[in-house]
Design a protein around this motif. Structure first.
Motif, mmCIF file in Angstrom:
data_model
loop_
_atom_site.group_PDB
_atom_site.id
_atom_site.type_symbol
_atom_site.label_atom_id
_atom_site.label_comp_id
_atom_site.label_asym_id
_atom_site.label_seq_id
_atom_site.Cartn_x
_atom_site.Cartn_y
_atom_site.Cartn_z
ATOM 1 N N VAL A 41 -84.295 25.936 -26.657
ATOM 2 C CA VAL A 41 -83.259 26.029 -25.874
ATOM 3 C C VAL A 41 -83.386 24.921 -24.705
ATOM 4 O O VAL A 41 -82.371 24.240 -24.414
ATOM 5 N N ASN A 54 -85.673 18.931 -18.600
ATOM 6 C CA ASN A 54 -86.629 19.720 -19.326
ATOM 7 C C ASN A 54 -87.654 18.971 -19.887
ATOM 8 O O ASN A 54 -87.269 17.930 -20.466
ATOM 9 N N ASN A 62 -100.114 15.575 -22.181
ATOM 10 C CA ASN A 62 -100.813 17.042 -21.990
ATOM 11 C C ASN A 62 -100.933 17.823 -23.004
ATOM 12 O O ASN A 62 -101.677 18.644 -23.580
ATOM 13 N N PHE A 79 -93.656 27.456 -15.546
ATOM 14 C CA PHE A 79 -93.937 26.242 -14.873
ATOM 15 C C PHE A 79 -93.092 25.785 -13.890
ATOM 16 O O PHE A 79 -92.053 25.446 -14.478
ATOM 17 N N ASP A 93 -86.879 25.127 -13.924
ATOM 18 C CA ASP A 93 -88.076 25.897 -14.001
ATOM 19 C C ASP A 93 -88.362 26.438 -15.299
ATOM 20 O O ASP A 93 -87.252 27.110 -16.029
ATOM 21 N N THR A 95 -89.517 29.453 -17.705
ATOM 22 C CA THR A 95 -89.642 30.805 -17.663
ATOM 23 C C THR A 95 -90.765 31.361 -18.414
ATOM 24 O O THR A 95 -91.393 30.556 -19.343
ATOM 25 N N ILE A 112 -96.509 23.194 -31.539
ATOM 26 C CA ILE A 112 -96.192 22.145 -30.554
ATOM 27 C C ILE A 112 -97.146 20.956 -30.681
ATOM 28 O O ILE A 112 -96.783 19.615 -30.429
HETATM 29 C C1 HEC Z 1 -85.743 27.544 -19.120
HETATM 30 C C2 HEC Z 1 -86.348 26.271 -19.874
HETATM 31 C C3 HEC Z 1 -87.664 26.325 -20.634
HETATM 32 C C4 HEC Z 1 -87.886 27.097 -21.769
HETATM 33 C C5 HEC Z 1 -87.366 28.435 -22.236
HETATM 34 C C6 HEC Z 1 -89.380 26.679 -22.091
HETATM 35 N N1 HEC Z 1 -89.644 25.439 -21.125
HETATM 36 FE FE1 HEC Z 1 -91.327 24.483 -21.375
HETATM 37 N N2 HEC Z 1 -90.785 23.339 -19.710
HETATM 38 C C7 HEC Z 1 -89.553 23.466 -18.915
HETATM 39 C C8 HEC Z 1 -89.586 22.566 -18.025
HETATM 40 C C9 HEC Z 1 -88.306 22.449 -16.919
HETATM 41 C C10 HEC Z 1 -91.008 21.947 -17.808
HETATM 42 C C11 HEC Z 1 -91.499 21.364 -16.675
HETATM 43 C C12 HEC Z 1 -91.465 22.139 -15.472
HETATM 44 C C13 HEC Z 1 -91.984 21.223 -14.242
HETATM 45 O O1 HEC Z 1 -92.202 20.002 -14.047
HETATM 46 O O2 HEC Z 1 -92.206 21.888 -13.198
HETATM 47 C C14 HEC Z 1 -91.532 22.516 -18.900
HETATM 48 C C15 HEC Z 1 -92.996 22.268 -19.398
HETATM 49 C C16 HEC Z 1 -93.514 22.721 -20.331
HETATM 50 C C17 HEC Z 1 -95.133 22.206 -20.604
HETATM 51 C C18 HEC Z 1 -95.938 20.990 -20.029
HETATM 52 C C19 HEC Z 1 -95.595 19.682 -20.586
HETATM 53 C C20 HEC Z 1 -96.386 18.652 -20.005
HETATM 54 O O3 HEC Z 1 -96.109 17.572 -20.494
HETATM 55 O O4 HEC Z 1 -97.394 18.870 -19.286
HETATM 56 C C21 HEC Z 1 -95.403 22.823 -21.896
HETATM 57 C C22 HEC Z 1 -96.616 22.761 -22.744
HETATM 58 C C23 HEC Z 1 -94.381 23.656 -22.200
HETATM 59 N N3 HEC Z 1 -93.399 23.406 -21.119
HETATM 60 C C24 HEC Z 1 -94.106 24.458 -23.454
HETATM 61 C C25 HEC Z 1 -93.286 25.337 -23.593
HETATM 62 C C26 HEC Z 1 -93.404 26.271 -24.798
HETATM 63 C C27 HEC Z 1 -94.311 26.525 -25.720
HETATM 64 C C28 HEC Z 1 -92.066 27.135 -24.507
HETATM 65 C C29 HEC Z 1 -91.473 28.477 -25.493
HETATM 66 C C30 HEC Z 1 -92.903 29.292 -25.556
HETATM 67 C C31 HEC Z 1 -91.214 26.848 -23.457
HETATM 68 N N4 HEC Z 1 -92.020 25.648 -22.865
HETATM 69 C C32 HEC Z 1 -90.214 27.158 -22.865
HETATM 70 C C33 HEC Z 1 -88.663 24.294 -19.475
HETATM 71 C C34 HEC Z 1 -88.616 25.277 -20.434
#
Ligand code: HEC
Length: 141
Positions: A41, A54, A62, A79, A93, A95, A112
């Protein structure tokens, strides 16, 4: 007789190789399912994320890097550090996923790290277990 023994060992090796390959594949297939229900999503089907909102996972240094502990922590705790990621910032943000088991985290990280253009190593359950131990130590300080 000796010649059959040799063949038997050879066949067992092939079988074991096939078995480990399919167990690894299963991890990635399971990881894909988790990705589709929990991550897609925001990070999108192509792992490209949403510009300024996102972070992309495809091509992220990373995601394919060696700091597995950091990746485990992000998936578990969410994060929202708003730090620079490969030169860009993201406003949303992420979740947290406190209910995901260590095995499920290993699967989704394996997915991933090996999808789209990413070609990094799979993540094992032992690596996630270790990462969690490290995080607990840090938290209890
Ligand atoms: C609500 C939206 C959302 C969902 C759902 C989500 N993410 Fe994220 N993700 C983000 C955002 C926004 C960031 C960057 C946050 C920041 O910079 O503060 C991020 C950052 C990351 C990063 C770091 C990337 C980097 O280059 O350092 C990883 C790894 C990641 N997500 C994996 C996942 C995985 C695996 C899932 C599912 C289990 C997931 N995310 C679910 C929004 C989401």
């Amino acid at each position: 007789m000796a010649q059959y023994k040799g063949k038997g060992i050879f066949l067992i090796c092939i079988l074991l190789f096939g078995l480990t390959q399919s167990i690894q594949a299963q991890n990635v297939i399971n990881g894909k399912k988790i990705y589709e229900t929990r991550c897609l999503v925001c990070h999108q089907a192509d792992g490209g994320g949403v510009p300024n909102m996102n972070a992309p996972l495809d091509g992220s240094t990373n995601v394919v890097g060696n700091d597995i502990g950091r990746l485990v922590k992000i998936v578990k705790n969410g994060f929202k550090d708003k730090v620079e990621l490969d030169g860009y910032y993201y406003s949303n943000d992420m979740t947290p996923n406190p209910d995901l088991s260590n095995a499920a985290i290993a699967d989704v990280l394996s997915f991933i790290r090996t999808s789209w253009s990413n070609k990094a190593s799979l993540v094992t359950l032992a690596q996630v277990n270790n990462a969690n131990k490290g995080n607990q130590k840090k938290n209890s300080k």
